[in-house]
Design a protein around this motif. Structure first.
Motif, PDB file in Angstrom:
ATOM      1  N   LEU A 483       1.346  -9.939   1.472  1.00  0.00           N
ATOM      2  CA  LEU A 483       2.088  -8.688   1.676  1.00  0.00           C
ATOM      3  C   LEU A 483       2.507  -8.076   0.344  1.00  0.00           C
ATOM      4  O   LEU A 483       2.416  -6.850   0.151  1.00  0.00           O
ATOM      5  N   LEU A 484       2.962  -8.916  -0.586  1.00  0.00           N
ATOM      6  CA  LEU A 484       3.351  -8.402  -1.904  1.00  0.00           C
ATOM      7  C   LEU A 484       2.158  -7.827  -2.642  1.00  0.00           C
ATOM      8  O   LEU A 484       2.258  -6.777  -3.305  1.00  0.00           O
ATOM      9  N   ILE A 485       1.008  -8.493  -2.550  1.00  0.00           N
ATOM     10  CA  ILE A 485      -0.196  -7.995  -3.230  1.00  0.00           C
ATOM     11  C   ILE A 485      -0.598  -6.634  -2.672  1.00  0.00           C
ATOM     12  O   ILE A 485      -0.894  -5.695  -3.430  1.00  0.00           O
ATOM     13  N   LEU A 486      -0.588  -6.492  -1.360  1.00  0.00           N
ATOM     14  CA  LEU A 486      -0.968  -5.215  -0.758  1.00  0.00           C
ATOM     15  C   LEU A 486       0.089  -4.142  -1.026  1.00  0.00           C
ATOM     16  O   LEU A 486      -0.248  -2.960  -1.191  1.00  0.00           O
ATOM     17  N   ALA A 487       1.354  -4.546  -1.082  1.00  0.00           N
ATOM     18  CA  ALA A 487       2.400  -3.572  -1.417  1.00  0.00           C
ATOM     19  C   ALA A 487       2.221  -3.065  -2.846  1.00  0.00           C
ATOM     20  O   ALA A 487       2.378  -1.863  -3.117  1.00  0.00           O
ATOM     21  N   ALA A 488       1.884  -3.972  -3.771  1.00  0.00           N
ATOM     22  CA  ALA A 488       1.632  -3.566  -5.156  1.00  0.00           C
ATOM     23  C   ALA A 488       0.439  -2.632  -5.223  1.00  0.00           C
ATOM     24  O   ALA A 488       0.449  -1.627  -5.956  1.00  0.00           O
ATOM     25  N   GLY A 494      -0.485   4.963  -4.702  1.00  0.00           N
ATOM     26  CA  GLY A 494       0.408   6.084  -4.493  1.00  0.00           C
ATOM     27  C   GLY A 494       0.757   6.802  -5.788  1.00  0.00           C
ATOM     28  O   GLY A 494       0.795   8.039  -5.837  1.00  0.00           O
ATOM     29  N   ILE A 495       0.988   6.023  -6.841  1.00  0.00           N
ATOM     30  CA  ILE A 495       1.294   6.632  -8.141  1.00  0.00           C
ATOM     31  C   ILE A 495       0.114   7.443  -8.637  1.00  0.00           C
ATOM     32  O   ILE A 495       0.264   8.556  -9.162  1.00  0.00           O
ATOM     33  N   ARG A 496      -1.080   6.912  -8.464  1.00  0.00           N
ATOM     34  CA  ARG A 496      -2.269   7.646  -8.894  1.00  0.00           C
ATOM     35  C   ARG A 496      -2.440   8.944  -8.116  1.00  0.00           C
ATOM     36  O   ARG A 496      -2.914   9.944  -8.644  1.00  0.00           O
ATOM     37  N   ALA A 497      -2.048   8.923  -6.837  1.00  0.00           N
ATOM     38  CA  ALA A 497      -2.243  10.102  -6.001  1.00  0.00           C
ATOM     39  C   ALA A 497      -1.265  11.219  -6.340  1.00  0.00           C
ATOM     40  O   ALA A 497      -1.621  12.404  -6.264  1.00  0.00           O
TER      41      ALA A 497
END
Length: 524
Positions: A483-488, A494-497
């Motif tokens: 979950l942490l890996i996918l959240a990262a 999201g930042i790139r978008a």
């Protein structure tokens, strides 16, 4: 363009190939039990997805592969649910659509070494999320988790004691990703090899340093398996057969006798004659008898499946009501909408009622047991909680009488090996019709299996172990890590978008200089 490439371009052919590729991992499970195949079974599916021309097509390939996977590992339901099995497989297969998108995102085209390194943790994490969601009881439970295919591999069982079946699934998918990269992406073979080396190192570390269960005693547990009994009077005939088989245990000094799921078809409170007959068996053999009652209760409304302990004086008061019911087999989700399933298969005509809590029972001779019923043995959290509550031996009472000619009985029995290894507690899998099996605290097999054609009893010398495994202590930490890996990953994407792109001014080009032609010199 050759014939195979033309098929890859055709959406219909791609769909057929995706379904077939998704079904391949089924051969790693019992009965074929080709455990080694699990480490390459996903490679064709991954290679197909990475060749998808668009992200949307990759998601379709993930969905159709998931349909093939779910249909393959649940093929034994076809005689009972018929076409509804296809509907369920199609709905649950959609869970793999995001995984398909991730495969193309990280491995499509010519991925960089950095993308390959990231794929070795992102793609297993995505797969783990699919397994986590579909493990919910309402969606059918955790049947066919990829890591459970390693139930007979000793190093894998040691890993299960560290991170449960979830850690095994993570590592199996990571190996498949690395193999796919070695096959298709030459420029990124070094990260793939590094991933394989890291997996081997993790396995070796678990083998060397994970705590081993300390066996500090043994108990004699007898399993009574009556076999298949058909006919209008099958409930009474089954009880009589179980009674006759149990009598043969007199003089064998068992500490506990276990009957299978639905071994008693009447509530013992309402049928004191049956309770007295079981109590007589307890006095004859010198052991308590754990039966399983599938009947309408006299003290509350509804039908329950309950593990009931009977001693020399009758029922002891220890009772466990099954908490996690089988969808369609024991209840129909949203019966008002899906009740038509009863007309196309052997779906439950009336919903069973659920229990509210797990129970640890005190058996004669000072033994503490943790009962489960049927496919509850597929849920890692249930056995882990029983171990935390002090159970010394785990017990699963099952039936599988409707699926005798399929791979289901052997696959069900194999799950007990994982539960034993995860908890460091021996586990007994007792069935009406086979396969019955017993595993020690490290997941090793104890004695022989009782196959689907057996109608007999077997007394097992079951080892008792103390201590706490890392999985019991820390729980489902591989799922939390995923979950942490996918959240990262989501944060980075999201930042790139939303990050504003800087407008780069066009380069300044100096004006072209005019070159004057010099007058021609007169020739000499």
């Amino acid at each position: 363009m050759d014939g195979f490439e033309q098929r890859l371009v055709s959406p219909w052919w791609r769909g057929v190939l995706a379904v077939a590729a998704g079904a391949l991992p089924v051969f790693a499970f019992p009965a074929p039990s080709l455990w080694w195949f699990a480490y390459a079974a996903l490679v064709p599916w991954i290679l197909l997805i990475r060749s998808a021309p668009t992200a949307k097509r990759a998601a379709y390939d993930g969905w159709l592969g998931g349909l093939g996977f779910m249909l393959a590992v649940h093929h034994w339901l076809l005689p009972s649910l018929h076409v509804f099995t296809l509907v369920i497989a199609a709905l649950l297969g959609a869970l793999w659509a995001p995984w398909g998108w991730l495969v193309r995102r990280f491995l499509g085209g010519l991925p960089s070494p950095g993308q390959v390194m990231a794929s070795l943790v992102v793609l297993p994490s995505g797969w783990l999320m699919v397994e986590l969601v579909r493990s919910w009881q309402g969606l059918g439970g955790p049947w066919g988790l990829l890591g459970s295919s390693q139930w007979q591999v000793e190093p894998a069982l040691r890993l299960a004691s560290v991170g449960g079946v979830w850690l095994l699934s993570f590592l199996v998918v990571a190996v498949n990703v690395a193999v796919a990269v070695l096959v298709a992406v030459r420029r990124a073979r070094i990260p793939a090899v590094a991933g394989l080396v890291a997996t081997a190192a993790a396995t070796s570390a678990a083998w060397a340093w994970s705590p081993r269960p300390d066996v500090d005693g043994r108990v004699r547990i007898a399993v009574v398996q009556p076999g298949v009994i058909d006919g209008a009077d099958s409930i009474d005939e089954r009880f009589a057969r179980e009674e006759a088989l149990t009598r043969t245990l007199a003089g064998q000094d068992p500490d506990l006798i276990v009957w299978g799921e639905s071994s008693v078809g009447f509530d013992l409170t309402g049928r004191p004659d049956l309770a007295n007959r079981i109590a007589a068996l307890s006095r004859l053999t010198g052991a308590d008898v754990l039966v399983n009652v599938d009947a309408r209760r006299s003290d509350r409304p509804g039908i329950y499946k309950s593990s009931v302990l009977v001693g020399p004086q009758g029922p002891t008061g220890d009772r466990y009501d099954k908490m996690r019911l089988v969808p369609f087999g024991e209840y129909i989700p949203a019966r008002g909408v899906l009740g038509w399933a009863t007309s196309v298969g052997k779906a439950a005509g009336e919903d069973r009622r659920q229990g509210t809590e797990q129970v640890v029972m005190n058996v004669g001779h000072g033994l503490r047991i943790g009962p489960m019923v049927c496919f509850e043995s597929a849920f890692p959290d249930m056995s882990r909680h029983l171990a935390q509550d002090g159970a010394e031996v785990l017990l699963a009472q099952s039936s599988t009488s409707s699926f005798q000619r399929s791979w289901a009985p052997e696959q069900h029995a194999s799950l007990a090996a994982l539960r034993a290894a995860e908890t460091g507690r021996s586990m007994v899998h007792a069935t009406l019709t086979g396969v019955s099996a017993v595993y020690g605290p490290g997941g090793e097999r104890v004695g022989s299996w009782l196959g689907t054609d057996a109608s007999t009893t077997m007394v097992y010398e079951v080892p008792l172990a103390g201590g706490v495994t890392p999985y019991v202590r820390f729980g489902d930490w591989p799922v939390h890590a995923a979950l942490l890996i996918l959240a990262a990953l989501g944060a980075v994407e999201g930042i790139r978008a939303v990050r504003p792109r800087r407008t780069v001014p066009p380069p300044r080009v100096p004006p072209a200089r005019t070159v004057r032609e010099s007058p021609a010199r007169p020739g000499r």
